[in-house]
Design a protein around this motif. Sequence first.
Motif, PDB file in Angstrom:
ATOM      1  N   ALA A 198       0.823  -1.206   0.000  1.00 11.48           N
ATOM      2  CA  ALA A 198       0.000   0.000   0.000  1.00 11.48           C
ATOM      3  C   ALA A 198       0.860   1.259   0.000  1.00 11.48           C
ATOM      4  O   ALA A 198       0.571   2.232  -0.717  1.00 11.48           O
ATOM      5  N   GLU A 199       1.921   1.261   0.786  1.00 14.02           N
ATOM      6  CA  GLU A 199       2.806   2.425   0.852  1.00 14.02           C
ATOM      7  C   GLU A 199       3.499   2.671  -0.484  1.00 14.02           C
ATOM      8  O   GLU A 199       3.592   3.817  -0.955  1.00 14.02           O
ATOM      9  N   LEU A 200       3.978   1.598  -1.114  1.00 23.32           N
ATOM     10  CA  LEU A 200       4.680   1.743  -2.391  1.00 23.32           C
ATOM     11  C   LEU A 200       3.750   2.264  -3.476  1.00 23.32           C
ATOM     12  O   LEU A 200       4.107   3.171  -4.242  1.00 23.32           O
ATOM     13  N   VAL A 201       2.540   1.697  -3.555  1.00 23.17           N
ATOM     14  CA  VAL A 201       1.587   2.121  -4.580  1.00 23.17           C
ATOM     15  C   VAL A 201       1.191   3.576  -4.378  1.00 23.17           C
ATOM     16  O   VAL A 201       1.098   4.361  -5.326  1.00 23.17           O
ATOM     17  N   GLN A 202       0.970   3.963  -3.130  1.00 20.84           N
ATOM     18  CA  GLN A 202       0.537   5.327  -2.840  1.00 20.84           C
ATOM     19  C   GLN A 202       1.623   6.353  -3.164  1.00 20.84           C
ATOM     20  O   GLN A 202       1.330   7.433  -3.683  1.00 20.84           O
ATOM     21  N   ASN A 203       2.889   5.997  -2.896  1.00 19.88           N
ATOM     22  CA  ASN A 203       3.967   6.973  -3.035  1.00 19.88           C
ATOM     23  C   ASN A 203       4.582   7.018  -4.431  1.00 19.88           C
ATOM     24  O   ASN A 203       5.106   8.060  -4.830  1.00 19.88           O
ATOM     25  N   GLN A 204       4.530   5.926  -5.173  1.00 18.98           N
ATOM     26  CA  GLN A 204       5.283   5.869  -6.428  1.00 18.98           C
ATOM     27  C   GLN A 204       4.446   5.582  -7.665  1.00 18.98           C
ATOM     28  O   GLN A 204       4.974   5.604  -8.779  1.00 18.98           O
ATOM     29  N   PHE A 205       3.152   5.307  -7.513  1.00 19.46           N
ATOM     30  CA  PHE A 205       2.332   4.979  -8.668  1.00 19.46           C
ATOM     31  C   PHE A 205       1.006   5.727  -8.608  1.00 19.46           C
ATOM     32  O   PHE A 205       0.622   6.255  -7.559  1.00 19.46           O
TER      33      PHE A 205
END
Length: 336
Positions: A198-205
């Motif tokens: 969730a953190e990766l998707v929110q911050n980078q995509f």
Amino acid sequence: MRQRMHQRWHEQHRHWRHRFKHLGARLVAVFLVLALASSVILFSATHQPYGWLWGAPLLLIVTGLAFGTIRHMIRPLRALAVGAEAFARGDLSHRIRLRPHSELGELAELFNRMAADIQAMLDGKRALLLAISHELRSPLTRARLNAELVEEGAPRQALLQDLALMRDLITGILESERLGAGHSALALQSCSLNALIAELVQNQFNDGDIELNLASELPVMQLDRLRMQLLLRNLIDNALRHNDAARGKVRISTAMAEQGVRLAVRDFGPGVPAEVLPKLGEPFYRPDEARTRSSGGVGLGLSLCKLIASAHGATLVLRNADPGLEAAVTLPATIT
């Protein structure tokens, strides 16, 4: 190093032949003794009343003794076979343990020395590659800073793209070599896989391009957070690059499995030909349709994902999902 190994092999070749001839002579001797003893027993049993009453058990005993002797003589071959299988898997730390002065013990010693030499050669290659890659980073950084000063336009953009590919290539090579050490290269910590996704998707995509289907109550896992982010980022980038948005969004899912926690990233693109599928994940391999400057990458993304999964005790599995391609990793619930 390679020349020294080649010379050592030829130096031992004649010695091996002599030793194996000696082993063969012992085996022939056992068979001759078995044949002679069996003939004597059969001859005596057939010329005496009730000879089969003692002849048959004695024949079985002699045959059993011969079988045990031969089994004992060739038992070291199993240890050699296990060692050869370990070396073929790349486990050069495996050592074959046999009596050093036996016929096969000297061969086992040579196998062990060969494994040590190969490991030293690989370590030297890895150290050289890491040193070269590190040294290339400084001039590459300077070149990028100079490129930023070039006047806006197509040449500047092309130059920056080429420099970015070189940067990705160096980063990929460095990470591949570090992960060559397997599990020992990881910096494990307690981590929630769902929170990491969730953190990766929110911050980078862009959230609008991705659909999350995350199972609730997943166990807290021991993961290398940075390496798992790299794995996820590469898989998501690859899926977004080939996805057909008209068919659906890129889907990221987690679920409990028998072996642990299953992580899957699926796109709804054209997939890949069946003959290409086994080659995906090989270093620097890219399907022909992906060999473009703008979208082809350097061909190390899926290779890195495989190495990261392997270091975590898992395997990256790629399959055509009809439509699209699915990349799945089943991570063990605990990593020790």
